[in-house]
Design a protein around this motif. Sequence first.
Motif, PDB file in Angstrom:
ATOM      1  N   LEU A  49      36.535  33.381  41.969  1.00 11.92           N
ATOM      2  CA  LEU A  49      35.204  33.343  41.376  1.00 11.92           C
ATOM      3  C   LEU A  49      35.304  33.467  39.856  1.00 11.92           C
ATOM      4  N   ALA A  50      36.139  34.404  39.372  1.00 10.94           N
ATOM      5  CA  ALA A  50      36.313  34.580  37.929  1.00 10.94           C
ATOM      6  C   ALA A  50      36.905  33.329  37.295  1.00 10.94           C
ATOM      7  N   GLY A  52      41.798  36.397  35.691  1.00 13.16           N
ATOM      8  CA  GLY A  52      41.106  36.526  36.973  1.00 13.16           C
ATOM      9  C   GLY A  52      42.055  36.354  38.149  1.00 13.16           C
ATOM     10  N   TRP A  85      31.949  41.686  37.642  1.00 10.99           N
ATOM     11  CA  TRP A  85      33.315  41.729  37.100  1.00 10.99           C
ATOM     12  C   TRP A  85      33.829  40.324  36.799  1.00 10.99           C
ATOM     13  N   SER A  86      33.562  39.402  37.715  1.00 11.17           N
ATOM     14  CA  SER A  86      34.031  38.029  37.520  1.00 11.17           C
ATOM     15  C   SER A  86      33.397  37.413  36.276  1.00 11.17           C
ATOM     16  N   ILE A  88      31.637  42.651  42.305  1.00 16.01           N
ATOM     17  CA  ILE A  88      32.611  41.578  42.138  1.00 16.01           C
ATOM     18  C   ILE A  88      32.027  40.440  41.302  1.00 16.01           C
ATOM     19  N   SER A  93      40.417  32.734  33.057  1.00 13.68           N
ATOM     20  CA  SER A  93      40.779  32.216  34.382  1.00 13.68           C
ATOM     21  C   SER A  93      42.136  32.741  34.834  1.00 13.68           C
ATOM     22  N   GLN A 111      37.176  37.896  43.970  1.00  7.13           N
ATOM     23  CA  GLN A 111      37.045  37.901  42.515  1.00  7.13           C
ATOM     24  C   GLN A 111      37.951  36.916  41.782  1.00  7.13           C
ATOM     25  N   PRO A 112      39.255  36.815  42.132  1.00  8.20           N
ATOM     26  CA  PRO A 112      40.122  35.933  41.339  1.00  8.20           C
ATOM     27  C   PRO A 112      39.607  34.511  41.219  1.00  8.20           C
TER      28      PRO A 112
END
Length: 296
Positions: A254-255, A98, A18-19, A15, A95, A251-252
């Motif tokens: 964090l990304a 994400g 990916w982020s 994660i 962003s 993830q969302p």
Amino acid sequence: MRRPSSVEVMLLVTIGLWSLNLTVSRYILTHGFLPLAYATVRYGFAVLVFVVLTLVLERSLRIRRADLGIVAAAAAFVYLNQIGFVYALDRSSASVLGLILGATPIFAALAGLLLGTESLPSRFWAGALCSFAGVALVALGAGGALSGDLGGVLLGVLTAATWAGYSMLVTPLMRRYSATRISAVVLGAAWVPIALTGLPQLSDQDWHLGWEVWALFVFATLGPLVLTNELWFRSLDRIGPARATLAANLQPFLAAAIAVVLLSEKLDALELAGGVLIAAGILVARRRRVTAPPSE
């Protein structure tokens, strides 16, 4: 205090990479790399790494004839996923993408329903509606701000849906093949249409991009693509796609946070509210009963 399990460590590393990859790939695409040229070269490099690793470790890329249909379907999902990914980042922001990818667990559950591996109670549908309402808010916010446009948001939805479908499809293959072999074969099959689609951009690509872009390209291939595919497949094999995709709830945000800090991107109130709704929908849906795939 309980030490994290090996699966939890693998998922956290996956994660995190990916982020970070959303920000790295967005930077690469805004500093000279054309979207399809980037996808073609990146996946070509990754396939080469997976093929070499598989031949060294297993000395075979053989897949049973009965599994070739699953491989072809999984490759089609990877192809669509990469087209959606590079153009979502090209047209929108890291962003925003994400936040949209936060809806991936919902798509994974829906894919499981179609494949007969999921039993979805009423609370799941309430959570799904909440998450899709969040995606709609992100779309509204992106459409009226500098962070993206509606087309980029729709491509982001395509990215989330195809990744979920891909994860569900390859899970049965984990019973018979290693993660490295699956990656070599499936990504290799997907690379062919990616390369054919990307031929016009490959011919137009200016390859004098600077060492910074090439260094980030190597990272984006070996880390968020090669290493995370290995870790993700192993996680799927240990706990299944439904639980693995639920673990990606972090993830969302964090990304988005990484993109805001490193790329100075901005999210408006609607986009933030949409991200909260997506996460809330996952929390509502997460208690659903999951039916294990039938044994083979």
